[in-house]
Design an enzyme around this catalytic site. Structure first.
Site, PDB file in Angstrom:
ATOM      1  CG  ASN A 256     -40.452  -0.435  12.655  1.00 53.93           C
ATOM      2  OD1 ASN A 256     -39.542   0.332  12.997  1.00 53.93           O
ATOM      3  ND2 ASN A 256     -40.682  -0.743  11.391  1.00 53.93           N
ATOM      4  CD1 TRP A 257     -41.308   2.624  18.571  1.00 49.13           C
ATOM      5  CD2 TRP A 257     -39.639   3.829  19.439  1.00 49.13           C
ATOM      6  NE1 TRP A 257     -41.346   2.465  19.930  1.00 49.13           N
ATOM      7  CE2 TRP A 257     -40.334   3.202  20.491  1.00 49.13           C
ATOM      8  CE3 TRP A 257     -38.548   4.645  19.755  1.00 49.13           C
ATOM      9  CZ2 TRP A 257     -39.970   3.353  21.826  1.00 49.13           C
ATOM     10  CZ3 TRP A 257     -38.187   4.804  21.086  1.00 49.13           C
ATOM     11  CH2 TRP A 257     -38.902   4.164  22.115  1.00 49.13           C
ATOM     12  CE  LYS A 258     -43.019   1.738   9.911  1.00 47.59           C
ATOM     13  NZ  LYS A 258     -43.918   1.700   8.774  1.00 47.59           N
TER      14      LYS A 258
ATOM     15  CG  HIS B 127     -39.815  -2.342   7.417  1.00 50.43           C
ATOM     16  ND1 HIS B 127     -40.357  -1.407   6.556  1.00 50.43           N
ATOM     17  CD2 HIS B 127     -40.746  -2.561   8.369  1.00 50.43           C
ATOM     18  CE1 HIS B 127     -41.566  -1.077   6.991  1.00 50.43           C
ATOM     19  NE2 HIS B 127     -41.823  -1.762   8.093  1.00 50.43           N
TER      20      HIS B 127
ATOM     21  CD  GLU C 184     -41.427   1.981   6.129  1.00 58.36           C
ATOM     22  OE1 GLU C 184     -40.686   2.138   7.106  1.00 58.36           O
ATOM     23  OE2 GLU C 184     -42.679   1.952   6.236  1.00 58.36           O
TER      24      GLU C 184
ATOM     25  CD  GLU D 152     -44.400  -4.891   8.749  1.00 58.67           C
ATOM     26  OE1 GLU D 152     -44.845  -4.542   9.837  1.00 58.67           O
ATOM     27  OE2 GLU D 152     -43.546  -4.228   8.124  1.00 58.67           O
TER      28      GLU D 152
ATOM     29  N   GLY E 158     -49.101   1.964   7.104  1.00 60.51           N
ATOM     30  CA  GLY E 158     -49.250   3.409   7.247  1.00 60.51           C
ATOM     31  C   GLY E 158     -50.417   3.985   6.468  1.00 60.51           C
TER      32      GLY E 158
ATOM     33  CB  SER F  60     -53.163  -0.167   9.350  1.00 53.15           C
ATOM     34  OG  SER F  60     -52.601   0.692   8.380  1.00 53.15           O
TER      35      SER F  60
ATOM     36  N   GLY G  13     -46.342  -0.159  13.664  1.00 53.95           N
ATOM     37  CA  GLY G  13     -45.648   1.083  13.331  1.00 53.95           C
ATOM     38  C   GLY G  13     -46.235   2.248  14.103  1.00 53.95           C
ATOM     39  N   GLY G  14     -47.044   3.054  13.425  1.00 52.94           N
ATOM     40  CA  GLY G  14     -47.574   4.295  13.988  1.00 52.94           C
ATOM     41  C   GLY G  14     -48.158   4.164  15.388  1.00 52.94           C
TER      42      GLY G  14
HETATM   43  P1  13P Z   1     -48.087   0.914  10.532  1.00 55.28           P
HETATM   44  O1  13P Z   1     -48.514   0.139  11.760  1.00 55.28           O
HETATM   45  O2  13P Z   1     -47.851   2.355  10.793  1.00 55.28           O
HETATM   46  O3  13P Z   1     -49.006   0.630   9.380  1.00 55.28           O
HETATM   47  O4  13P Z   1     -46.651   0.318  10.115  1.00 55.28           O
HETATM   48  C1  13P Z   1     -46.486  -1.044   9.994  1.00 55.28           C
HETATM   49  C2  13P Z   1     -45.035  -1.336   9.850  1.00 55.28           C
HETATM   50  O5  13P Z   1     -44.447  -1.066   8.822  1.00 55.28           O
HETATM   51  C3  13P Z   1     -44.344  -1.930  11.003  1.00 55.28           C
HETATM   52  O6  13P Z   1     -43.073  -2.368  10.662  1.00 55.28           O
END
Ligand code: 13P
Length: 262
Positions: free
Chosen positions: A10-12, A102, A104, A174, A180, A220, A241-242
């Site tokens: 997930n590149w956000k 998600h 967010e 999650e 993050g 993470s 994510g990251g």
């Molecule tokens: P991180 O891997 O950056 O913690 O993000 C997780 C996430 O929200 C994937 O959707």
């Protein structure tokens, strides 16, 4: 029942369409060099809407086995919904997946479990697999009520879903406190909640349906911690994510089985 693991990045809100092309090329090369077998571990990238067309062109042109999807989808078919993207439009772009709910989106766009379920069913109606997200915040975790909280979310999302719709869904657990933050849930933490989710799916549907649904962990995830999490019986992949923005790191996550045998 064998569930094919899924590693989804997930590149956000990162990478414009040119940067997206560069990342997908590097990822595809890294996986090709490593002779990755996509039938053993499915791989997907989830870029921002504006990069999906470029990713599609690259994937089609180079006949890549990578899948891709969107970070959100509208519940509506079409019409006066400024800023929304219809599931039919994503299907036209060859999206395999759409993330729904998600944390967010829940936080910044007030999405609730009912809306998340509606988005998932709208996606399925167009042949797109929803990745529905659930997870507790830090306060709930500190009270030890993570299972209770997540099962309420599962009940709300699957409220009106048929067994066929449930089978067509991927779930991502999650925990919000692990997103993050570098704070990763232990493998036992991930298994506790993912196992409870599968148990609830067996109650809502039956064991066969529950066993067919992939449940991912997210929060993470890195190359250094993914193998231990993946060794838990009810964890079928990761929503990353990251670390998915770094092609070397993400390709190492995809190849977690090599860390196990190393
Ligand atoms: P991180 O891997 O950056 O913690 O993000 C997780 C996430 O929200 C994937 O959707």
């Amino acid at each position: 029942m064998a569930r094919t693991p899924l590693m989804a990045g997930n590149w956000k809100m990162n990478l414009d369409h040119l940067e997206a092309i560069a990342l997908v090329q590097k990822l595809a090369w890294a996986l090709k060099d490593a002779k990755h077998d996509y039938s053993e571990v499915e791989v997907a990238v989830i870029p921002p809407f504006t990069s999906i067309r470029s990713v599609q062109t690259l994937v089609d042109g180079e006949k890549l086995e990578l899948k891709y999807g969107a970070q959100d989808v509208s519940v509506h078919e079409k019409g006066a919904y400024t800023g929304e993207i219809a599931p039919r439009m994503l299907a036209k772009l060859g999206c395999t997946f759409a993330i729904c709910g998600h944390s967010e989106r829940r936080l910044y766009h007030a999405e609730n479990d009912w809306v998340v379920g509606e988005k998932a069913r709208a996606a399925i109606a167009h042949g797109i697999t929803p990745i529905v997200c659930v997870g507790e915040n830090l306060a709930i975790r500190r009270e030890g009520r993570q299972v209770e909280r997540v099962l309420i979310q599962v009940d709300g999302i699957f409220n009106t879903s048929t067994p066929e719709q449930a089978r067509a869904t991927v779930i991502a657990y999650e925990p919000i406190w692990a997103i993050g933050t570098g704070e990763v849930a232990t493998p036992a933490d991930a298994q506790e909640v993912c196992g409870a989710i599968r148990g609830r799916l067996a109650e809502l549907y039956d064991q066969d349906v529950a066993d067919s649904i992939r449940i991912l962990y997210g929060g993470s995830v890195k190359a250094s911690n993914v193998a231990a999490i993946m060794s838990e019986p009810d964890v079928d992949g990761a929503l990353v994510g990251g670390a998915s923005l770094d092609p070397e790191e993400f390709s190492a996550i995809v190849r977690y089985q090599q860390h196990l045998s190393a």
